[in-house]
Design a protein around this motif. Structure first.
Motif, PDB file in Angstrom:
ATOM      1  N   SER A 157      31.791  40.031  48.529  1.00  0.00           N
ATOM      2  CA  SER A 157      33.177  40.260  48.108  1.00  0.00           C
ATOM      3  C   SER A 157      33.257  40.575  46.619  1.00  0.00           C
ATOM      4  CB  SER A 157      34.035  39.037  48.432  1.00  0.00           C
ATOM      5  OG  SER A 157      34.008  38.750  49.807  1.00  0.00           O
ATOM      6  N   PRO A 167      39.715  46.170  46.436  1.00  0.00           N
ATOM      7  CA  PRO A 167      40.665  45.340  47.188  1.00  0.00           C
ATOM      8  C   PRO A 167      41.086  45.969  48.513  1.00  0.00           C
ATOM      9  CG  PRO A 167      41.242  45.366  44.867  1.00  0.00           C
ATOM     10  CD  PRO A 167      40.151  46.380  45.057  1.00  0.00           C
ATOM     11  N   TRP A 168      41.267  47.295  48.497  1.00  0.00           N
ATOM     12  CA  TRP A 168      41.650  47.978  49.736  1.00  0.00           C
ATOM     13  C   TRP A 168      40.519  47.910  50.762  1.00  0.00           C
ATOM     14  CZ3 TRP A 168      46.558  49.288  50.454  1.00  0.00           C
ATOM     15  CH2 TRP A 168      47.369  49.468  49.328  1.00  0.00           C
ATOM     16  N   GLY A 171      40.299  44.332  52.029  1.00  0.00           N
ATOM     17  CA  GLY A 171      41.409  44.076  52.938  1.00  0.00           C
ATOM     18  C   GLY A 171      41.199  44.748  54.279  1.00  0.00           C
ATOM     19  N   GLY A 174      38.769  42.829  56.238  1.00  0.00           N
ATOM     20  CA  GLY A 174      39.411  41.649  56.796  1.00  0.00           C
ATOM     21  C   GLY A 174      40.222  41.960  58.040  1.00  0.00           C
ATOM     22  N   VAL A 230      41.464  39.089  53.803  1.00  0.00           N
ATOM     23  CA  VAL A 230      42.717  39.738  53.388  1.00  0.00           C
ATOM     24  C   VAL A 230      43.323  38.992  52.198  1.00  0.00           C
ATOM     25  CG1 VAL A 230      45.069  40.315  54.082  1.00  0.00           C
ATOM     26  CG2 VAL A 230      43.173  40.693  55.681  1.00  0.00           C
ATOM     27  N   ALA A 233      41.479  39.845  49.136  1.00  0.00           N
ATOM     28  CA  ALA A 233      41.803  41.195  48.677  1.00  0.00           C
ATOM     29  C   ALA A 233      43.136  41.220  47.946  1.00  0.00           C
ATOM     30  CB  ALA A 233      41.839  42.151  49.876  1.00  0.00           C
ATOM     31  N   VAL A 234      44.127  40.510  48.479  1.00  0.00           N
ATOM     32  CA  VAL A 234      45.445  40.482  47.852  1.00  0.00           C
ATOM     33  C   VAL A 234      45.383  39.795  46.494  1.00  0.00           C
ATOM     34  CG1 VAL A 234      47.785  39.575  48.053  1.00  0.00           C
ATOM     35  CG2 VAL A 234      46.676  40.598  50.052  1.00  0.00           C
ATOM     36  N   THR A 241      37.304  34.353  49.844  1.00  0.00           N
ATOM     37  CA  THR A 241      36.659  34.790  51.078  1.00  0.00           C
ATOM     38  C   THR A 241      35.840  33.648  51.659  1.00  0.00           C
ATOM     39  OG1 THR A 241      34.757  35.657  49.848  1.00  0.00           O
ATOM     40  CG2 THR A 241      36.517  37.203  50.393  1.00  0.00           C
TER      41      THR A 241
END
Length: 283
Positions: A157, A167-168, A171, A174, A230, A233-234, A241
């Motif tokens: 991660s 991040p995208w 995500g 995820g 997710v 990522a946000v 993670t």
């Protein structure tokens, strides 16, 4: 005239003949032949039994976590637990080799099904990757090495989040993982796991009683793993993670989570027993 073949018909026939001799078609034919070999039933039985043992150990560690005794409720934790048994080295070699063989079998199925059953081929390839990872982990422990699933997940991660679109990507990963988990839940709820196992009629209810809650429990756990990706990522925080252990450990921090953890842990043990039954009565 009977011997007068139209040019377009001749071209189509030549194309079909050429396709039948293409490398891809030959690979598919060879894979189909391997899939039908008698030895594959032994590979399936040994590999699924090993898979079942790993899940039962993980479920047992999950119960330990729920009752405050600690432990790492993932593949790495399961391998550590196996290594500490009197036959630890032998057990790890058997589990590792059986799961790697099962992974190769899954890849063969993926190639054979790629001709006209793309969805089945993708599922088989996914299973193959999963079995290969767990089997490889067992072999690392068998030779005296060690792997920490949570550290590996966080390192992955961290590397992804260093990129502008990290991040995208994290995500999206995820969401894919969560989708796999939801698919497990649906498979358990709809009993479609009988596509893979064909027990004698007198054992069908037993297998159903194992498979339904087992798939649902594993699906919920995998969905939580996807949710953690997710969230990471946000928040752009790799520490958020977690693998399977992180997902199960996270339940101990929320109201009612310990009860859910116990249910999932028992479900993973039940899923492990189902895996053994699948190996014995593979369709």
């Amino acid at each position: 005239m009977a011997g007068d073949v139209r040019p377009e018909a001749r071209a189509r026939a030549d194309g079909e003949d050429g396709a039948s001799h293409s490398p891809a078609r030959k690979a598919q034919d060879a894979a189909a032949g391997v899939e039908d070999h008698r030895a594959t039933s032994w590979v399936e039985a040994a590999g699924q039994s090993a898979n079942g043992v790993v899940h039962m150990v993980i479920g047992g560690i999950g119960l330990s976590v729920a009752f405050g005794a600690g432990g790492s409720a993932d593949q790495s934790g399961a391998m550590r637990a196996l290594r500490e048994t009197p036959v630890g080295g032998l057990a790890l070699w058997l589990v590792g080799v059986a799961l790697v063989a099962l992974a190769l079998h899954a890849f063969v199925i993926a190639v054979a099904d790629s001709r006209g059953q793309r969805r089945s081929a993708m599922r088989a390839a996914g299973r193959g990757i999963g079995h290969a990872v767990v089997g490889g982990t067992a072999l690392v422990f068998a030779v005296g090495g060690s792997v920490d699933g949570e550290d590996a997940t966080e390192s992955f991660s961290t590397g992804v989040l260093q990129h502008p679109i990290g991040p995208w990507l994290l995500g999206a990963a995820g969401l894919v993982i969560a989708g796999v988990g939801i698919a497990f839940v649906i498979r358990g709820a709809r009993r479609t796991f009988f596509e893979d196992v064909a027990p004698p009629r007198r054992f069908r209810r037993v297998v159903e009683a194992l498979g339904a809650p087992g798939f649902i429990a594993k699906g919920v756990a995998v969905t939580i793993v996807g949710g953690l990706f997710v969230v990471a990522a946000v928040r752009q925080d790799p520490g958020e993670t977690g693998g399977l252990d992180g997902a199960l450990q996270s339940l101990t921090t929320v109201p009612g989570g310990v009860v859910a953890l116990v249910a999932i842990a028992v479900g993973l043990i039940v899923y492990g027993v189902y895996c053994v039954a699948r190996g014995v009565w593979a369709r």
